[in-house]
Motif scaffolding. Structure first.
Motif, short mmCIF file in Angstrom:
data_model
loop_
_atom_site.label_atom_id
_atom_site.label_comp_id
_atom_site.label_asym_id
_atom_site.label_seq_id
_atom_site.Cartn_x
_atom_site.Cartn_y
_atom_site.Cartn_z
N ARG A 138 44.12 27.34 4.78
CA ARG A 138 44.12 28.64 6.04
C ARG A 138 45.10 28.63 6.44
O ARG A 138 45.53 30.04 6.79
CB ARG A 138 42.21 28.91 6.19
N ASP A 139 45.46 26.85 7.20
CA ASP A 139 46.43 27.70 8.16
C ASP A 139 46.56 26.29 8.69
O ASP A 139 47.14 25.28 7.90
CB ASP A 139 45.97 28.52 9.32
N MET A 140 47.63 25.85 9.78
CA MET A 140 48.72 24.76 10.24
C MET A 140 46.97 23.13 10.67
O MET A 140 47.28 22.78 10.12
CB MET A 140 49.32 24.84 10.76
N ASP A 141 46.54 24.12 11.04
CA ASP A 141 44.72 22.88 11.01
C ASP A 141 44.77 22.62 10.12
O ASP A 141 44.17 21.02 10.24
CB ASP A 141 44.40 23.69 12.33
N ALA A 142 44.26 23.31 9.10
CA ALA A 142 44.04 22.57 8.13
C ALA A 142 44.57 22.06 7.23
O ALA A 142 44.52 20.71 6.25
CB ALA A 142 43.74 24.23 6.99
N LEU A 143 45.96 22.69 6.69
CA LEU A 143 47.52 21.20 6.49
C LEU A 143 47.11 20.34 7.13
O LEU A 143 47.54 18.99 6.36
CB LEU A 143 48.94 22.74 6.73
N HIS A 144 47.27 20.41 8.36
CA HIS A 144 47.18 18.34 9.07
C HIS A 144 45.42 18.12 8.61
O HIS A 144 46.02 17.04 8.40
CB HIS A 144 47.14 18.57 10.67
N LEU A 145 44.63 18.72 8.72
CA LEU A 145 43.11 18.65 7.53
C LEU A 145 43.55 17.46 6.32
O LEU A 145 43.44 16.33 6.11
CB LEU A 145 42.10 19.44 7.45
N TRP A 146 44.46 18.67 5.92
CA TRP A 146 44.67 17.66 3.96
C TRP A 146 45.36 16.61 4.35
O TRP A 146 45.69 15.63 3.11
CB TRP A 146 45.30 19.13 3.25
N HIS A 147 46.27 16.67 4.64
CA HIS A 147 47.73 15.77 5.27
C HIS A 147 46.39 14.22 5.78
O HIS A 147 47.10 13.53 4.46
CB HIS A 147 48.48 15.72 6.57
N ALA A 148 45.67 14.68 6.24
CA ALA A 148 45.36 13.33 6.89
C ALA A 148 44.42 12.21 5.93
O ALA A 148 44.20 11.13 6.08
CB ALA A 148 43.85 13.23 7.86
#
Length: 349
Positions: A138-148
């Protein structure tokens, strides 16, 4: 046997579709599809990018679409964007399935080039978690979650628009110059991927989006599963100008095995021999050099050539390269080493 590290497959969809039998589909095979562990071992497949992908309600593998694509010219309309709340459960189920395969003990989800090498040395499959079309982010915060969670590679689009940019339609003959640039959110995605060292995949992205990534990104440019537009005038294929831009970034192109992107006539029919694949490879080598060409099969996501019907047939392609005059060192680079070296440059380790 020369090992093969592959730039793209859609196998995880089959695991999810199999439900409680998904582990068995991997470990033993089910007589369908292009990849399972026994055939991977037989073909020298040591790993690659395992795609998380959300299908459209109607797509290029539907019967009516296949008939149209067997008789060019054609220009299939872009499917609609998948809403985030619909895309996320599909993507999550595929990520869970990939983790389940890791727990089976035969596959490692890798996040560094050294982990790829270690996994191969241990006789396991080295799997990169990749997302093709990022409606589930959805957004950059979600990108960080997927990266983790292990995501290390993504393509902003499949062949439909997202909140980040536009994909190319399935069209022949057609230029990849088919739509608008990345959105502001798409440009932010490029910058954030650079910060996280997530690889950005240009395959499926239209030319305007390609240009934006090339302008914004500080990483080597990569098209994980694409072919040569000068040979096959599909909208999905890369022009010589695009190949030159990728070469100038010290990037890489993985040759797609999809018959319709290889064939000069663009027909969605099985490629009868491997000669045209060698022509695509020659052309790519002419622009990208020996360190910039690799393989990106699209196994379990496309119609394969007759002589490369599934993963155990990979040695046939390597044998054809040798018969064509490629030396063993070059074959090993294209088959495996170039991907690992590219990822080391992109990920930084």
């Amino acid at each position: 046997m020369i090992p093969v590290f592959d730039g793209h497959n859609d196998f995880i969809q089959r695991v999810v579709a199999a439900g409680k039998n998904g582990r068995q589909v991997w470990l033993e095979g089910d007589g369908t599809g292009h990849i399972d562990l026994p055939r991977a071992k037989a073909g020298g497949f040591v790993g690659g990018f395992f795609a998380i992908w959300v299908p459209s309600p109607a797509g290029p593998n539907d019967e009516a679409a296949v008939r149209q694509m067997q008789n060019p010219p054609f220009n299939m309309p872009l499917p609609a964007e998948i809403p985030h709340d619909q895309a996320l459960p599909h993507a999550f189920a595929q990520a869970v399935a990939l983790r389940m395969l890791e727990r089976a003990g035969t596959l490692d989800i890798v996040q560094t080039a050294q982990q790829i090498r270690d996994s191969i040395a241990a006789g396991r499959i080295a799997a990169i978690m990749h997302m093709e079309g990022v409606e589930a982010i959805r957004d950059m915060d979600a990108l960080h979650l997927w990266h983790a969670a292990g995501l290390r590679s993504l393509g902003p689009v499949w062949s439909r628009p997202t909140r980040y940019g536009e994909g190319v339609p399935f069209a022949f003959p057609s230029s990849p110059d088919t739509g608008g640039p990345l959105t502001d959110l798409g440009k932010a995605l490029v910058r954030e991927c650079n910060q996280l060292r997530v690889m950005i995949d240009l395959s499926h992205l239209n030319e305007a989006g390609f240009n934006d990534v090339a302008r914004l990104s500080d990483a080597p440019l990569v098209a994980s599963h694409s072919c040569v537009h000068a040979i096959s005038q599909s909208s999905r294929n890369l022009t010589d100008r695009q190949l030159q831009v990728i070469a100038e970034s010290r990037g890489l192109v993985g040759l797609n095995f999809a018959s319709s992107f290889l064939r000069e006539d663009g027909k969605r029919l099985p490629l009868e021999d491997l000669d045209v694949m060698l022509r695509h490879l020659d052309h790519l080598l002419g622009f990208l050099g020996e360190d910039g060409v690799a393989l990106g099969s699209d196994f379990d996501g496309a119609l394969m050539p007759e002589d490369l019907a599934e993963v155990s047939a990979l040695p046939r392609l390597l044998e054809a390269m040798a018969a064509h005059g490629y030396g063993e060192d070059l074959i090993r680079k294209i088959a495996c080493d170039n991907w690992i070296n590219l990822l080391e440059r992109t990920w930084g380790r």
